[in-house]
Scaffold this motif. Structure first.
Motif, PDB file in Angstrom:
ATOM      1  N   TYR A 177       8.089  99.255  79.998  1.00 29.04           N
ATOM      2  CA  TYR A 177       8.530  97.969  78.941  1.00 29.04           C
ATOM      3  C   TYR A 177      10.178  98.241  78.736  1.00 29.04           C
ATOM      4  CZ  TYR A 177       8.546 101.075  74.904  1.00 29.04           C
ATOM      5  OH  TYR A 177       8.839 101.913  73.691  1.00 29.04           O
ATOM      6  N   GLN A 178      10.520  99.741  78.733  1.00 28.04           N
ATOM      7  CA  GLN A 178      11.966  99.920  78.420  1.00 28.04           C
ATOM      8  C   GLN A 178      12.885  99.671  79.707  1.00 28.04           C
ATOM      9  OE1 GLN A 178      11.181 103.953  77.584  1.00 28.04           O
ATOM     10  NE2 GLN A 178      12.329 103.779  75.629  1.00 28.04           N
ATOM     11  N   LEU A 179      12.331  99.614  80.850  1.00 32.30           N
ATOM     12  CA  LEU A 179      13.004  99.251  81.967  1.00 32.30           C
ATOM     13  C   LEU A 179      13.160  97.689  82.413  1.00 32.30           C
ATOM     14  CD1 LEU A 179      11.839 102.043  84.318  1.00 32.30           C
ATOM     15  CD2 LEU A 179      13.810 102.155  83.014  1.00 32.30           C
ATOM     16  N   GLU A 180      11.960  97.011  81.871  1.00 33.61           N
ATOM     17  CA  GLU A 180      11.841  95.589  82.138  1.00 33.61           C
ATOM     18  C   GLU A 180      13.188  94.936  81.544  1.00 33.61           C
ATOM     19  OE1 GLU A 180       8.001  94.731  80.934  1.00 33.61           O
ATOM     20  OE2 GLU A 180       7.276  95.407  82.838  1.00 33.61           O
ATOM     21  N   GLY A 181      13.856  93.933  82.128  1.00 36.59           N
ATOM     22  CA  GLY A 181      14.945  93.305  81.398  1.00 36.59           C
ATOM     23  C   GLY A 181      16.259  94.115  81.493  1.00 36.59           C
ATOM     24  N   LEU A 182      16.415  94.992  82.076  1.00 35.77           N
ATOM     25  CA  LEU A 182      17.830  95.806  82.334  1.00 35.77           C
ATOM     26  C   LEU A 182      18.274  95.227  83.707  1.00 35.77           C
ATOM     27  CD1 LEU A 182      16.874  99.539  82.253  1.00 35.77           C
ATOM     28  CD2 LEU A 182      17.980  98.232  80.388  1.00 35.77           C
ATOM     29  N   ASP A 214      20.998 103.198  81.454  1.00 35.17           N
ATOM     30  CA  ASP A 214      21.576 103.194  80.106  1.00 35.17           C
ATOM     31  C   ASP A 214      20.873 102.065  79.356  1.00 35.17           C
ATOM     32  OD1 ASP A 214      23.242 102.657  78.105  1.00 35.17           O
ATOM     33  OD2 ASP A 214      25.072 102.967  79.163  1.00 35.17           O
ATOM     34  N   LEU A 215      19.869 102.356  78.579  1.00 40.78           N
ATOM     35  CA  LEU A 215      19.098 101.600  77.675  1.00 40.78           C
ATOM     36  C   LEU A 215      20.029 100.799  76.670  1.00 40.78           C
ATOM     37  CD1 LEU A 215      15.984 103.559  76.951  1.00 40.78           C
ATOM     38  CD2 LEU A 215      16.133 101.742  78.607  1.00 40.78           C
ATOM     39  N   GLU A 216      21.085 101.470  76.074  1.00 38.06           N
ATOM     40  CA  GLU A 216      21.651 100.848  75.187  1.00 38.06           C
ATOM     41  C   GLU A 216      22.582  99.665  75.895  1.00 38.06           C
ATOM     42  OE1 GLU A 216      24.065 103.271  72.649  1.00 38.06           O
ATOM     43  OE2 GLU A 216      22.505 104.704  72.139  1.00 38.06           O
ATOM     44  N   ALA A 217      23.118  99.823  76.903  1.00 40.35           N
ATOM     45  CA  ALA A 217      24.089  98.759  77.593  1.00 40.35           C
ATOM     46  C   ALA A 217      23.118  97.902  78.429  1.00 40.35           C
ATOM     47  CB  ALA A 217      25.063  99.671  78.561  1.00 40.35           C
ATOM     48  N   GLY A 218      21.930  98.290  78.497  1.00 40.99           N
ATOM     49  CA  GLY A 218      21.003  97.368  79.238  1.00 40.99           C
ATOM     50  C   GLY A 218      21.176  97.277  80.654  1.00 40.99           C
ATOM     51  N   GLU A 219      21.542  98.446  81.235  1.00 41.04           N
ATOM     52  CA  GLU A 219      21.957  98.451  82.638  1.00 41.04           C
ATOM     53  C   GLU A 219      21.115  99.724  83.465  1.00 41.04           C
ATOM     54  OE1 GLU A 219      26.344  96.679  82.324  1.00 41.04           O
ATOM     55  OE2 GLU A 219      26.000  99.019  82.822  1.00 41.04           O
TER      56      GLU A 219
END
Length: 178
Positions: free
Chosen positions: A107-112, A164-169
């Motif tokens: 779920y953390q990777l989805e949307g990056l 980079d979860l904070e940058a969403g990338e």
């Protein structure tokens, strides 16, 4: 069963009820956890389907060859259990165990956003697939994407350079022509 869910914010889908098992109100469950039996560690489930939300308590559960069997509190009838088929099983995100650095829940990777080593945007991770050899990211085009192609990228150390979860990338090493 309680018709009022727990906290509806931040719920993560960890499985799905897909059928009944036997005549005593047990349900067959497909688990999205790894290992599959980890789903049984969560004793309170929030069930969601087409706008309907309810909270249930897990009494017991066991693994089978291809699915889990769960007994829910207050559910003792096969026909009543059949009504739960199709419900997604959700739990609050804060119940998940902490991961070490470099580990991520799907779920953390989805949307990056997925960007290659040349800075080209392939799209965003829509979802992941478990293939046996390695997980596969389904990357769908988004605004600003290189093209309108859907891509399947392996979630491996060779492909994924940085997250980079904070940058969403997510930075990847992948040929845009693949």
């Amino acid at each position: 069963m309680n018709a009022t869910p727990a906290v509806a914010d931040d719920l993560i889908v960890i499985g799905k009820i897909y059928s009944v098992h036997g005549v005593r109100g047990e349900v067959k469950v497909y688990s999205f956890t790894d290992p599959t039996e980890n789903l049984l560690q969560y004793k309170t489930w929030t069930l969601k389907r087409e706008g309907s939300v309810k909270q249930v308590e897990l009494v017991s559960g066991r693994g089978s060859d291809k699915f889990l069997v769960a007994k829910l509190k207050g559910l003792d009838d096969r026909e009543e259990a059949r009504l739960l088929a199709g419900y997604e099983i959700c739990v609050p995100r804060n119940l998940f165990p902490e991961l070490t650095d470099g580990e991520y829940y799907w779920y953390q990777l989805e949307g990056l956003k997925v960007i290659d080593q040349l800075g080209q945007l392939f799209g965003k991770i829509d979802h992941l697939l478990e293939t046996g050899a390695n997980d596969v990211m389904v990357v769908k085009p988004c605004a600003g994407s290189l093209d309108d192609r859907e891509r399947l990228l392996p979630y491996t150390k060779q492909c994924v350079l940085a997250v980079d979860l904070e940058a969403g990338e997510m930075k990847v090493e992948w040929d845009a022509d693949f």
